[in-house]
Design a protein around this motif. Structure first.
Motif: not given
Length: 177
Positions: A61-70, A72-79
């Motif tokens: 799930w983490l791999d899928e979530g990260y692959a879907n988020w990246r 977007l090009g939104v820089a977020s140190p929190a994420i």
């Protein structure tokens, strides 16, 4: 698939919280405790998650979530920090007995009638894994209906084994990513 008509209403959505209702909160906790008590020998080896450790499922799930988020090009140190922390501590998931997990236990998938759960919908994310997943995923719903402490107490009274705090914290963060 709904196989019988049930008197019911949907109380809200994770983005539109309901009015506080302690009785509903208690019954929602009671019903997920019953799901978590279904014996694993009721399932065959082809059941989602049966052939993996809970941590392996979460890494997927983490791999899928990260692959879907990246993309977007939104820089977020929190994420970035959340994903890194979840990955680093994924072993927490293997410290609990595995159970049937609904996988999407939130208000829009729970029908109620007269302050009782009348149906639990949308089982497409059901799997065998750590029950803290369902609890963490329902954290904000529980807080809106009553309180997190009352929700966990009702879950325990209904025979659910309340996971360690580190597992609950992990899954609250996982649900938010």
């Amino acid at each position: 698939m709904l196989v019988e008509r049930r008197p019911s209403t949907v109380l809200g959505h994770q983005f539109g919280p309901p009015q506080p209702n302690r009785a509903v909160c208690d019954d929602i906790a009671t019903q997920i405790a019953a799901v978590h008590r279904v014996p694993l020998d009721a399932f065959d080896g082809a059941t989602n998650g049966m052939d993996k450790r809970s941590s392996e499922k979460v890494l997927q799930w983490l791999d899928e979530g990260y692959a879907n988020w990246r993309p977007l090009g939104v820089a977020s140190p929190a994420i970035e920090t959340a994903f890194a922390w979840l990955r680093r501590h994924v072993h927490i998931n293997d410290r609990a007995p595995r159970t049937l997990v609904h996988g999407d236990y939130v208000l829009n998938n729970i029908l109620t009638h007269e302050d009782k759960v009348s149906a639990i919908l949308d089982w497409e994310f059901a799997h065998i894994g750590n029950p803290a997943y369902d609890l963490g995923y329902s954290y904000f719903m529980a807080k809106a209906l009553a309180s997190w402490k009352e929700y966990l107490a009702a879950y325990g009274r209904a025979g659910g084994v309340v996971p360690a705090q580190e597992q609950l914290d992990y899954h609250i963060l996982l649900a938010a990513t």
